[in-house]
Design a protein around this motif. Sequence first.
Motif, PDB file in Angstrom:
ATOM      1  N   GLU A 296      39.852  66.216  23.692  1.00  0.00           N
ATOM      2  CA  GLU A 296      40.821  66.039  24.767  1.00  0.00           C
ATOM      3  C   GLU A 296      42.207  66.104  24.131  1.00  0.00           C
ATOM      4  N   TYR A 297      43.207  66.447  24.918  1.00  0.00           N
ATOM      5  CA  TYR A 297      44.567  66.512  24.406  1.00  0.00           C
ATOM      6  C   TYR A 297      45.425  65.456  25.100  1.00  0.00           C
ATOM      7  N   ILE A 298      46.170  64.699  24.294  1.00  0.00           N
ATOM      8  CA  ILE A 298      47.098  63.693  24.810  1.00  0.00           C
ATOM      9  C   ILE A 298      48.436  64.395  25.014  1.00  0.00           C
ATOM     10  N   VAL A 299      49.001  64.284  26.211  1.00  0.00           N
ATOM     11  CA  VAL A 299      50.301  64.900  26.475  1.00  0.00           C
ATOM     12  C   VAL A 299      51.376  63.989  25.877  1.00  0.00           C
ATOM     13  N   LEU A 300      52.074  64.508  24.868  1.00  0.00           N
ATOM     14  CA  LEU A 300      53.139  63.755  24.233  1.00  0.00           C
ATOM     15  C   LEU A 300      54.444  63.916  24.996  1.00  0.00           C
ATOM     16  N   LYS A 301      54.692  65.147  25.450  1.00  0.00           N
ATOM     17  CA  LYS A 301      55.929  65.416  26.184  1.00  0.00           C
ATOM     18  C   LYS A 301      55.773  66.703  26.972  1.00  0.00           C
TER      19      LYS A 301
ATOM     20  N   LYS B 144      42.664  64.850  20.373  1.00  0.00           N
ATOM     21  CA  LYS B 144      41.891  63.619  20.235  1.00  0.00           C
ATOM     22  C   LYS B 144      40.421  63.958  20.465  1.00  0.00           C
ATOM     23  N   SER B 145      39.553  63.539  19.526  1.00  0.00           N
ATOM     24  CA  SER B 145      38.125  63.829  19.612  1.00  0.00           C
ATOM     25  C   SER B 145      37.348  62.541  19.844  1.00  0.00           C
TER      26      SER B 145
ATOM     27  N   LYS C  79      38.691  59.895  17.159  1.00  0.00           N
ATOM     28  CA  LYS C  79      39.561  60.378  16.097  1.00  0.00           C
ATOM     29  C   LYS C  79      40.782  61.065  16.698  1.00  0.00           C
ATOM     30  N   THR C  80      41.961  60.564  16.344  1.00  0.00           N
ATOM     31  CA  THR C  80      43.212  61.190  16.736  1.00  0.00           C
ATOM     32  C   THR C  80      43.704  62.017  15.563  1.00  0.00           C
ATOM     33  N   LYS C  81      43.981  63.277  15.819  1.00  0.00           N
ATOM     34  CA  LYS C  81      44.388  64.173  14.741  1.00  0.00           C
ATOM     35  C   LYS C  81      45.910  64.329  14.735  1.00  0.00           C
ATOM     36  N   LYS C  82      46.434  64.729  13.578  1.00  0.00           N
ATOM     37  CA  LYS C  82      47.870  64.933  13.419  1.00  0.00           C
ATOM     38  C   LYS C  82      48.336  66.216  14.110  1.00  0.00           C
ATOM     39  N   GLU C  83      47.422  67.094  14.354  1.00  0.00           N
ATOM     40  CA  GLU C  83      47.708  68.422  14.899  1.00  0.00           C
ATOM     41  C   GLU C  83      48.366  68.333  16.282  1.00  0.00           C
ATOM     42  N   VAL C  84      49.479  69.058  16.458  1.00  0.00           N
ATOM     43  CA  VAL C  84      50.183  69.118  17.740  1.00  0.00           C
ATOM     44  C   VAL C  84      50.100  70.543  18.266  1.00  0.00           C
ATOM     45  N   VAL C  85      49.666  70.672  19.512  1.00  0.00           N
ATOM     46  CA  VAL C  85      49.576  71.977  20.164  1.00  0.00           C
ATOM     47  C   VAL C  85      50.762  72.084  21.108  1.00  0.00           C
ATOM     48  N   GLU C  86      51.506  73.148  20.977  1.00  0.00           N
ATOM     49  CA  GLU C  86      52.676  73.341  21.825  1.00  0.00           C
ATOM     50  C   GLU C  86      52.511  74.618  22.634  1.00  0.00           C
ATOM     51  N   SER C  87      52.990  74.570  23.864  1.00  0.00           N
ATOM     52  CA  SER C  87      52.892  75.757  24.703  1.00  0.00           C
ATOM     53  C   SER C  87      54.079  75.806  25.655  1.00  0.00           C
ATOM     54  N   MET C  88      54.439  77.022  26.038  1.00  0.00           N
ATOM     55  CA  MET C  88      55.506  77.228  27.006  1.00  0.00           C
ATOM     56  C   MET C  88      54.969  78.171  28.071  1.00  0.00           C
ATOM     57  N   ASP C  89      55.003  77.709  29.310  1.00  0.00           N
ATOM     58  CA  ASP C  89      54.483  78.486  30.431  1.00  0.00           C
ATOM     59  C   ASP C  89      55.546  78.604  31.512  1.00  0.00           C
ATOM     60  N   CYS C  90      55.542  79.729  32.207  1.00  0.00           N
ATOM     61  CA  CYS C  90      56.422  79.910  33.356  1.00  0.00           C
ATOM     62  C   CYS C  90      55.646  79.508  34.600  1.00  0.00           C
ATOM     63  N   LYS C  91      56.202  78.592  35.379  1.00  0.00           N
ATOM     64  CA  LYS C  91      55.516  78.132  36.588  1.00  0.00           C
ATOM     65  C   LYS C  91      55.603  79.155  37.714  1.00  0.00           C
TER      66      LYS C  91
ATOM     67  N   LYS D 173      61.973  67.746  17.975  1.00  0.00           N
ATOM     68  CA  LYS D 173      62.441  66.597  17.197  1.00  0.00           C
ATOM     69  C   LYS D 173      62.297  65.284  17.970  1.00  0.00           C
ATOM     70  N   THR D 174      62.237  65.344  19.287  1.00  0.00           N
ATOM     71  CA  THR D 174      62.213  64.112  20.091  1.00  0.00           C
ATOM     72  C   THR D 174      60.819  63.609  20.431  1.00  0.00           C
ATOM     73  N   ILE D 175      59.775  64.347  20.066  1.00  0.00           N
ATOM     74  CA  ILE D 175      58.427  63.881  20.410  1.00  0.00           C
ATOM     75  C   ILE D 175      58.003  62.748  19.473  1.00  0.00           C
ATOM     76  N   ASN D 176      57.231  61.825  20.010  1.00  0.00           N
ATOM     77  CA  ASN D 176      56.690  60.711  19.240  1.00  0.00           C
ATOM     78  C   ASN D 176      55.184  60.911  19.112  1.00  0.00           C
ATOM     79  N   LEU D 177      54.744  61.213  17.880  1.00  0.00           N
ATOM     80  CA  LEU D 177      53.318  61.413  17.641  1.00  0.00           C
ATOM     81  C   LEU D 177      52.576  60.088  17.691  1.00  0.00           C
ATOM     82  N   LYS D 178      51.380  60.127  18.208  1.00  0.00           N
ATOM     83  CA  LYS D 178      50.485  58.979  18.123  1.00  0.00           C
ATOM     84  C   LYS D 178      49.972  58.922  16.693  1.00  0.00           C
ATOM     85  N   PRO D 179      49.776  57.739  16.140  1.00  0.00           N
ATOM     86  CA  PRO D 179      49.286  57.674  14.758  1.00  0.00           C
ATOM     87  C   PRO D 179      47.895  58.305  14.643  1.00  0.00           C
ATOM     88  N   SER D 180      47.735  59.142  13.630  1.00  0.00           N
ATOM     89  CA  SER D 180      46.433  59.770  13.433  1.00  0.00           C
ATOM     90  C   SER D 180      45.518  58.792  12.715  1.00  0.00           C
TER      91      SER D 180
END
Length: 119
Positions: A4-9, A34-35, A42-54, A78-85
């Motif tokens: 599953e993916y946690i939305v950080l921002k 998050k697995s 298990k929360t991983k350090k990996e951040v997935v970023e995407s940009m979509d046009c609505k 720079k403003t995102i706060n990662l959850k601790p892995s």
Amino acid sequence: MKTEYIVLKETVLNNNCPECYSTESLLLSFKQKKSFSKLFIKTKKEVVESMDCKKCETTIFPGRWTDDIERVYNYHKKTINLKPSGIKFTGLFYLIVIVVVIIAVALGIFLLRPDLFQM
């Protein structure tokens, strides 16, 4: 194992879409992986970023970004706060550990002091 993916921002950008040129339709999102299993989460350090046009419903890849989009992306990154892995264990894990320890102690007592179990 379930992932599953946690939305950080998630934020809507005021920049023009490079595909359809509409304003305020770009959605930038940062998600952390998050697995889940029966024994741990298990929360991983990996951040997935995407940009979509609505508006035109396309994914905007970094090759199509303008300099303005790149600057806004870098600011928001720079403003995102990662959850601790790390790993969190579930109740089932602790139950299994307790049962194994009890069996090991009982087996140790039985092997070291067999006279306690004679009738």
